[in-house]
Design a protein around this motif. Structure first.
Motif, PDB file in Angstrom:
ATOM      1  N   LEU A  48       0.699  -1.293   0.265  1.00 39.44           N
ATOM      2  CA  LEU A  48       0.031  -0.007   0.077  1.00 39.44           C
ATOM      3  C   LEU A  48       0.875   1.290   0.193  1.00 39.44           C
ATOM      4  N   ARG A  49       0.381   2.326  -0.482  1.00 44.44           N
ATOM      5  CA  ARG A  49       0.964   3.685  -0.498  1.00 44.44           C
ATOM      6  C   ARG A  49       0.628   4.478   0.704  1.00 44.44           C
ATOM      7  N   ALA A  50       1.162   5.413   0.775  1.00 45.86           N
ATOM      8  CA  ALA A  50       0.800   6.323   2.001  1.00 45.86           C
ATOM      9  C   ALA A  50      -0.535   6.826   1.751  1.00 45.86           C
ATOM     10  N   GLY A  51      -1.494   7.021   2.634  1.00 44.65           N
ATOM     11  CA  GLY A  51      -2.827   7.507   2.635  1.00 44.65           C
ATOM     12  C   GLY A  51      -3.867   6.575   1.994  1.00 44.65           C
ATOM     13  N   ASP A  52      -3.457   5.267   1.802  1.00 41.91           N
ATOM     14  CA  ASP A  52      -4.271   4.203   1.380  1.00 41.91           C
ATOM     15  C   ASP A  52      -4.888   3.649   2.618  1.00 41.91           C
ATOM     16  N   PRO A  53      -6.148   3.728   2.523  1.00 42.73           N
ATOM     17  CA  PRO A  53      -6.962   3.022   3.607  1.00 42.73           C
ATOM     18  C   PRO A  53      -7.306   1.664   3.180  1.00 42.73           C
ATOM     19  N   ALA A  54      -7.254   0.676   4.116  1.00 42.10           N
ATOM     20  CA  ALA A  54      -7.669  -0.832   3.775  1.00 42.10           C
ATOM     21  C   ALA A  54      -8.123  -1.568   4.782  1.00 42.10           C
ATOM     22  N   LEU A  59      -7.132  -0.314   8.246  1.00 44.65           N
ATOM     23  CA  LEU A  59      -5.817   0.541   8.646  1.00 44.65           C
ATOM     24  C   LEU A  59      -5.605   1.698   7.618  1.00 44.65           C
ATOM     25  N   THR A  60      -4.825   2.546   7.834  1.00 49.08           N
ATOM     26  CA  THR A  60      -4.602   3.550   6.795  1.00 49.08           C
ATOM     27  C   THR A  60      -3.006   3.773   6.884  1.00 49.08           C
ATOM     28  N   VAL A  61      -2.206   3.861   5.764  1.00 49.05           N
ATOM     29  CA  VAL A  61      -0.757   3.778   5.820  1.00 49.05           C
ATOM     30  C   VAL A  61      -0.587   5.137   5.921  1.00 49.05           C
ATOM     31  N   LEU A  62       0.235   5.783   7.026  1.00 47.78           N
ATOM     32  CA  LEU A  62       0.526   7.146   7.119  1.00 47.78           C
ATOM     33  C   LEU A  62       1.723   7.506   6.486  1.00 47.78           C
ATOM     34  N   ARG A  63       2.771   6.519   6.637  1.00 49.34           N
ATOM     35  CA  ARG A  63       4.232   6.772   5.971  1.00 49.34           C
ATOM     36  C   ARG A  63       4.962   5.597   5.656  1.00 49.34           C
ATOM     37  N   ILE A  68       6.652   0.507   8.004  1.00 51.74           N
ATOM     38  CA  ILE A  68       5.563   1.083   7.703  1.00 51.74           C
ATOM     39  C   ILE A  68       4.644   1.604   8.526  1.00 51.74           C
ATOM     40  N   HIS A  69       4.365   3.005   8.679  1.00 51.77           N
ATOM     41  CA  HIS A  69       3.624   3.766   9.718  1.00 51.77           C
ATOM     42  C   HIS A  69       2.214   3.484   9.534  1.00 51.77           C
ATOM     43  N   GLY A  90      -7.725   3.945  16.076  1.00 48.26           N
ATOM     44  CA  GLY A  90      -6.833   5.263  16.610  1.00 48.26           C
ATOM     45  C   GLY A  90      -5.515   5.172  16.870  1.00 48.26           C
ATOM     46  N   GLY A  91      -5.069   3.827  17.163  1.00 48.71           N
ATOM     47  CA  GLY A  91      -3.660   3.596  17.711  1.00 48.71           C
ATOM     48  C   GLY A  91      -2.548   3.625  16.144  1.00 48.71           C
ATOM     49  N   GLU A  92      -1.469   4.160  16.311  1.00 48.11           N
ATOM     50  CA  GLU A  92      -0.442   4.204  15.560  1.00 48.11           C
ATOM     51  C   GLU A  92       0.760   3.403  15.593  1.00 48.11           C
ATOM     52  N   PHE A  93       1.022   2.612  14.651  1.00 50.33           N
ATOM     53  CA  PHE A  93       2.158   1.692  14.745  1.00 50.33           C
ATOM     54  C   PHE A  93       3.055   1.768  13.722  1.00 50.33           C
ATOM     55  N   ALA A  94       4.284   1.151  13.930  1.00 43.30           N
ATOM     56  CA  ALA A  94       5.438   1.193  12.841  1.00 43.30           C
ATOM     57  C   ALA A  94       5.509  -0.422  12.891  1.00 43.30           C
TER      58      ALA A  94
END
Length: 117
Positions: free
Chosen positions: A41-47, A73-77, A85-86, A92-96
């Motif tokens: 997935l690219r950054a900004g892509d929800p899945a 999930l949404t890829v942030l960066r 992949i962030h 709401g949790g963010e993970f690498a």
């Protein structure tokens, strides 16, 4: 008399048919409905998470963090050179997530309403 088979006048040829006789989705629709790896997935892509192909302990740990089947999930960066992949989970949790781990998570694109495309 010759007939042009690519002519839009021929309704049978204006929509390609799948083997079952049902109109096949166009190229853009096929791409939007196919599942793939989270790592792709690219950054900004929800899945939507479809499947986690890991042992039960690791899959359970990911699901406890909000990264399991049925979760969004949404890829942030994405880190450079195949790094982590962030992502932001629907909770709401963010993970690498390590790129190798992300290749074990099967996802499908979602629409703007949060449903699977």
């Amino acid at each position: 008399m010759t007939s042009d088979v690519s002519s839009p006048k021929n309704p049978l040829l204006s929509s390609p048919l799948a083997p079952a006789g049902v109109a096949a989705p166009q190229r853009e629709e096929r791409a939007a409905t196919t599942a793939g790896q989270l790592a792709a997935l690219r950054a900004g892509d929800p899945a939507l998470v479809v499947e986690v192909s890991l042992d039960a302990d690791l899959a359970g740990w990911l699901e406890a963090m909000g990264i399991g089947p049925g979760q969004t999930l949404t890829v942030l960066r994405r880190a450079a050179f195949g790094g982590p992949i962030h992502v932001r989970a629907g909770s709401g949790g963010e993970f690498a997530i390590d790129a190798a781990l992300a290749r074990s998570i099967l996802v499908a694109p979602v629409t703007s309403q949060g449903r699977r495309a």
